[in-house]
Enzyme design. Structure first.
Site, PDB file in Angstrom:
ATOM      1  N   SER A  71       0.786  -1.266  -0.155  1.00 29.39           N
ATOM      2  CA  SER A  71      -0.044  -0.025  -0.156  1.00 29.39           C
ATOM      3  C   SER A  71       0.959   1.126  -0.090  1.00 29.39           C
ATOM      4  O   SER A  71       1.705   1.560  -0.722  1.00 29.39           O
ATOM      5  CB  SER A  71      -0.972  -0.124   1.189  1.00 29.39           C
ATOM      6  N   ASP A 217      -5.960  -3.888  -2.051  1.00 32.14           N
ATOM      7  CA  ASP A 217      -4.764  -3.546  -1.127  1.00 32.14           C
ATOM      8  C   ASP A 217      -4.049  -4.799  -0.336  1.00 32.14           C
ATOM      9  O   ASP A 217      -5.064  -5.602  -0.017  1.00 32.14           O
ATOM     10  CB  ASP A 217      -5.562  -2.867   0.045  1.00 32.14           C
TER      11      ASP A 217
END
Length: 742
Positions: A71, A217
């Site tokens: 991320s 993610d």
């Protein structure tokens, strides 16, 4: 002599072999030096601490042999691996307009005029797909169009590198397979897309499709990818954990904090499993981030020092890993990247996965062949293509053809949950003095009916004004500049009649109408159109008594010529740009009207800004050339911003003039609900006869207001006062600036 030559030759061999021996010794030392892997966790804006970590590690001359990130950690790590210095990364993160980046809405200046006009309607911008009789929702609130372009531009320097082991520092980004929940380690392909996949928070960002996988993610599967950097070959791991801790019970006090806690569960558990694998030679850094949150991108410069401090606290353990300054400098300088300014475009290739004609896409590309590529112009062009409202993403690739020529490929992907949509809308107003209005409605839009981007729109509304509208907008040339627009509609409109500022009557006019328009979009800011409007209605007095009606039939037949320039950056709280509207109306009994008359209207609004302060100047004038202009074509004033002390549409007449000065200041930094406070100063009036028009008869008003730009439209709370002592308090949800019907 022979003995002398033997001594000299032996000495020369010895001298020549010294560098070889030293080089061999250096390679031996390099081979036995333990490889260091840097692991950067996800955590949103808290990832600014990673920049401070990189600054400190470089300052201590700690070599980094491998980087793995998730991320925000993947973003920072990818920048460093691509050759950016920590200072350059800090500059990028602090200067990026994250509010704008986390929105798919193109800059308003880049929108086409059709979309600007539809956005001025009372409908909520958010919509749902309606295709094949079924509702369809997007895969994420944000499709990522702007974010994709930001990362593409940032990683142009390594555009030709598709194996992440060939970056300055070998790199891995971690994502999650949405179908299986398993970890996906990205080591090849587009660095920009790898980063986008790693940071695509489910439901917030649409998944990234790579290798037939829907990727989201990486924090869902491995937020602190220590295992990944070990697989790359790291002997010693420096892991940086900036993930949010679990909230204590006393802070679980709303649906938002409960949702945040559920997200923290997912990342915290896999993070702790990874931390458990660290050995005594590894180093775990947990920057002290206090109350900094994952969405505090406006505070990123304040977050950076926490990462720097975390490294310096472990300086004693890290110095053993340091290399000398000269060696570190040489290591960082050995990576070379391409210069984007040298990229010459010899051809343009369009990959269009929609029904839209390629020429419509090509006509919006501002690219000069055989010239260096201007990436700013390119991104503006892609925004214009995206605003056609058919595509899920519009991006580009730098490519080479078989002849070895460099070019650019434009990739336009059709929206998965389009092209047809449902929208809903609501408006409400109340002056707390007996005058309240509301309007609710919905619209169904069928986009991309043909290759020229035809659009059919059906709208219905009830409340203050009833509406049933069938509108067909059809471009007629390959560039979608010229268009025709036939409409069929039924309307119900209300007109309030005042005498000496006292309410006397309310008149209702209902009936069907037809409109046929033809126009030309000169660019995204200028439009000219000519419409023929035919309307047949019934008029009646709902409340009170009025002698303004001479009959119960309404007959309208007229040609209307309009010009509009719209370069405002925001419709409700603009900071720059202008809005210019000019209209001329020609009515006559030979074209279906009850009487002959002509009218003209001119409106000019200009906005300026400095810091949090904005100023807007708005001037309007309406003129009727004959006294035969019927009631339904009179100009109206009254209400917030339009002589604020008066009731909405309190005064009406055949002539009109208005000037408004508005000042407003941004009160907060929240992107979802920006708040404003300000005031207006207004002067103007309406007049029945041309001979009545004079500066001495102008009326004066002012207001103070609070405003918010919300996801369901603008909201205003205002107090207005006029020069004759009238006062009003207003609440508006929706457009308060109901001007003359042009």
């Amino acid at each position: 002599m022979r003995m002398l030559r033997l001594v000299i030759n032996t000495w020369l061999v010895f001298v020549l072999l010294i560098p070889v021996a030293l080089a061999g010794e250096s390679k031996k030392e390099e081979a036995i030096r333990p490889k260091i892997g840097l692991v950067l966790s996800g955590g949103g804006a808290r990832g600014g601490a990673h920049i401070g970590v990189l600054k400190a590690l470089e300052e201590l001359h700690i070599p980094i042999d491998y980087i793995a990130g998730t991320s925000m950690g993947a973003i920072i790590g990818a920048f460093y691996a691509a050759g950016y210095s920590p200072q350059e990364i800090e500059k990028f993160v602090s200067e990026t307009q994250w509010k704008d980046a986390f929105s798919d809405q193109p800059d308003r200046a880049a929108m086409n005029m059709r979309k600007k006009q539809l956005d001025a309607d009372f409908l909520i911008p958010q919509r749902v797909g309606f295709n094949g009789g079924e509702l369809e929702l997007p895969l994420g609130l944000i499709e990522g169009q702007k974010l994709d372009l930001i990362f593409q531009r940032a990683f142009l320097r390594v555009d030709k590198i598709h194996n992440f082991d060939r970056l300055r520092v070998p790199f891995r980004a971690v994502a999650t397979n949405l179908a299986t929940g398993s970890e996906v380690v990205l080591r090849k392909g587009s660095l920009a897309m790898a980063v986008r996949a790693s940071m695509s928070i489910p439901a917030i960002f649409a998944p990234v499709i790579l290798n037939d996988m829907m990727l989201v993610d990486g924090g869902m599967a491995n937020n602190l990818p220590i295992s990944v950097v070990r697989e790359m070959g790291a002997d010693i791991v420096i892991a940086v954990d900036i993930s949010s801790p679990l909230l204590p019970r006393e802070k679980l006090d709303s649906v938002l904090t409960v949702t945040e806690q559920l997200t923290n569960f997912l990342t915290r558990r896999n993070t702790e499993r990874q931390i458990a694998t660290l050995g005594p030679q590894d180093i775990l850094l947990v920057p002290a981030l206090g109350d900094f949150g994952s969405t505090d991108f406006n505070k990123v410069l304040d977050i950076v020092p926490a990462g720097y401090a975390a490294v310096m606290e472990r300086q004693a353990a890290l110095v053993a890993l340091a290399r000398d300054e000269e060696d570190t400098r040489a290591r960082l300088a050995e990576f070379h990247t391409a210069e984007e300014a040298n990229y010459i475009v010899h051809f343009v290739e369009i990959n269009n996965a929609s029904i839209i004609n390629n020429e419509i896409i090509r006509s919006r590309l501002d690219i000069e062949l055989d010239q260096p590529l201007d990436f700013v112009k390119l991104e503006n062009s892609l925004s214009q293509i995206y605003s056609i409202d058919v595509f899920q993403s519009v991006n580009y690739e730098l490519v080479t053809n078989k002849a070895g020529e460099s070019g650019i490929a434009i990739n336009a992907e059709a929206r998965s949950w389009g092209p047809n949509y449902l929208q809903f809308g609501i408006e409400f107003s109340d002056d707390f003095n007996g005058n309240s209005d509301y309007q609710i409605g919905a619209a169904y839009t069928r986009n991309a009916l043909n290759s020229y981007a035809g659009q059919l729109r059906t709208a219905v509304a009830v409340g203050r004004e009833g509406l049933l509208d069938f509108d067909f907008y059809q471009p007629i040339d390959q560039q979608a500049r010229w268009f025709v627009e036939p409409r069929a509609l039924w309307t119900r409109q209300l007109y309030n009649v005042y005498d000496e500022d006292q309410f006397r009557a309310q008149i209702e006019i209902t009936g069907p109408g037809l409109t046929l328009g033809i126009g030309r979009n000169f660019n995204n800011m200028n439009l000219v159109r000519l419409d023929y409007e035919l309307y047949r209605g019934k008029a009646g007095v709902l409340i009170g008594d009025s002698d303004l009606l001479t009959g119960d039939e309404v007959k309208i037949g007229e040609f209307v010529l309009r010009y509009q320039h719209d370069s405002l950056d925001d419709l409700w709280f603009p900071r720059k740009g202008k809005l210019v509207t000019f209209g001329a109306r020609f009515a006559g009994d030979k074209i279906g009207a009850a009487s002959d008359y002509q009218q003209a209207f001119l409106g000019v609004a200009k906005a300026w800004a400095s810091g949090k302060n904005s100023v807007q100047l708005n001037m309007q004038a309406g003129y009727s050339f004959e006294d035969a202009v019927p009631l339904e074509r009179w100009y109206e004033l009254g209400g917030f911003g339009r002589l604020s002390g008066l009731a909405p549409d309190q005064i009406s007449g055949r002539q009109m003039g208005l000037a408004t000065f508005a000042y407003y200041r941004r009160l907060n930094e929240a992107d979802l609900f920006p708040l404003f406070a300000g005031f207006t100063l207004e002067t103007g009036n309406v007049w029945l006869q041309q001979s009545d028009v004079s500066f001495s008869s102008l009326r004066y008003s002012g207001s103070v207001f609070l405003g918010a730009d919300t996801p369901i439209g603008p909201v205003y709370l205002a107090y207005g006062h006029s020069d004759d002592g009238q006062a009003a308090v207003y609440f508006y949800l929706g457009n308060p600036w109901r001007a003359a019907r042009w």
